[in-house]
Design an enzyme around this catalytic site. Structure first.
Site, PDB file in Angstrom:
ATOM      1  N   LEU A  33     -51.300  13.547  21.112  1.00 50.26           N
ATOM      2  CA  LEU A  33     -51.707  13.813  22.342  1.00 50.26           C
ATOM      3  C   LEU A  33     -51.999  15.349  22.770  1.00 50.26           C
ATOM      4  O   LEU A  33     -50.720  16.123  22.147  1.00 50.26           O
ATOM      5  CB  LEU A  33     -50.822  13.329  23.346  1.00 50.26           C
ATOM      6  CG  LEU A  33     -50.399  11.780  23.203  1.00 50.26           C
ATOM      7  CD1 LEU A  33     -49.512  11.233  24.129  1.00 50.26           C
ATOM      8  CD2 LEU A  33     -51.949  10.917  23.334  1.00 50.26           C
ATOM      9  N   HIS A  37     -55.416  14.660  27.018  1.00 43.94           N
ATOM     10  CA  HIS A  37     -54.685  13.502  27.177  1.00 43.94           C
ATOM     11  C   HIS A  37     -53.994  13.532  28.338  1.00 43.94           C
ATOM     12  O   HIS A  37     -53.979  12.538  29.322  1.00 43.94           O
ATOM     13  CB  HIS A  37     -54.076  12.985  25.939  1.00 43.94           C
ATOM     14  CG  HIS A  37     -54.852  12.689  24.751  1.00 43.94           C
ATOM     15  ND1 HIS A  37     -54.647  13.551  23.665  1.00 43.94           N
ATOM     16  CD2 HIS A  37     -55.766  11.654  24.454  1.00 43.94           C
ATOM     17  CE1 HIS A  37     -55.360  13.127  22.764  1.00 43.94           C
ATOM     18  NE2 HIS A  37     -56.073  11.959  23.160  1.00 43.94           N
TER      19      HIS A  37
END
Ligand code: PAF
Length: 286
Positions: A33, A37
């Site tokens: 991530l 994100h």
């Protein structure tokens, strides 16, 4: 944040919340991530009472030669980032949980036409893998809302079409592409750019923005596509595609096109970067 490792754990955790009429927003991811994100997670938090994120590196959407084993798995870091964002649930299924009868025996969901060009022609089968897993994840999580990034413009269009065609009771939200200060779209692949390539990478967005201006001035689409490919070549990219298409059909622009989109994918060494930009149609550009 509660970690749910199986579909049955998701049912157990979410059923009582649904009974209390809590709205559930879902952010499916493959992990590793980054800020992009997290901006999807922040958007999900604005839209619903409960946010659930999934991390599942979906083997079904990887083609031959696309190195599934080398896909970065950074679960501990990812968990920390999601905790910081105060995500309620993290769903981390295994491949066996999602494909209990093996991938070869898996019923697949395939959206016709939209998936056949652009990234679809460079990555055969990729979008069927995406729609199949997203369909399964939606059936497990049963969210009212799901958030996807606009960076993957074609993926977002295909998911919207799947949801509409299959009457799936979920609202799809497209969240704006997160960008570095120099305009480079945030992506897990950026970490693989060498320092020299990282300096060149923002040219992808710059060429797209120059093309957008030229389109507004009514310069011809076919000419602009070729000029953009040439410019990117000169900067050191190996262009996969640079296409200006109808934003709804992702096919050729015509006078009925409501909006158009510039879609681009290009390699800088090994990393393949994608980006896009929507714009209104100046009919002179056709
Ligand atoms: O965009 C992604 O990360 C993946 O394609 C998705 C939507 C999580 C499906 O595996």
């Amino acid at each position: 944040m509660q970690i749910l490792e199986s579909s049955s754990a998701v049912q157990q955790a979410l059923t009582p919340l649904r009974a209390k009429n809590k709205t559930i927003a879902f952010v499916p991811t493959m992990g590793n991530l980054h800020e992009g994100h997290l901006s999807l997670v922040q958007r999900a938090k604005q839209e619903a009472d409960i946010v659930i994120v999934s991390i599942f590196v979906n083997p079904l959407q990887f083609g031959e030669g696309e190195d599934l084993d080398k896909y970065p798995r950074t679960m501990k870091d990812d968990q920390e980032k999601l905790k910081q964002e105060q995500v309620d649930f993290l769903f981390t299924p295994t491949v066996d949980d999602i494909y209990p009868h093996g991938m070869a025996n898996q019923t697949q969901v395939s959206v016709p036409n939209l998936g056949s060009f652009h990234c679809g022609s460079s990555r055969p089968g990729h979008f069927d893998g995406v729609t199949t897993v997203v369909n399964k994840l939606f059936n497990i999580v049963q969210p009212q809302i799901a958030v996807f990034g606009e960076k993957d413009f074609q993926q977002l269009a295909i998911i919207r079409k799947m949801v509409s065609d299959l009457c799936m009771p979920v609202s799809i939200i497209g969240a704006a592409t997160g960008r570095a200060e120099d305009g480079l779209a945030l992506s897990s692949r950026n970490q693989y750019l060498s320092p020299e390539q990282r300096l060149i990478a923002p040219q992808l967005n710059q060429v797209i923005q120059q093309t957008k201006k030229a389109l507004a001035n009514g310069e011809k689409i076919t000419l602009l596509e070729q000029q953009a490919r040439d410019k990117l070549d000169q900067h050191g990219f190996k262009v996969d595609y640079f296409n200006i298409v109808d934003a709804d059909t992702l096919d050729d622009v015509n006078l009925r096109s409501r909006e158009i989109v510039i879609l681009a994918a290009a390699f800088l060494g090994t990393p393949r970067l994608i980006d896009n930009q929507t714009c209104p149609l100046n009919p002179k550009a056709i």
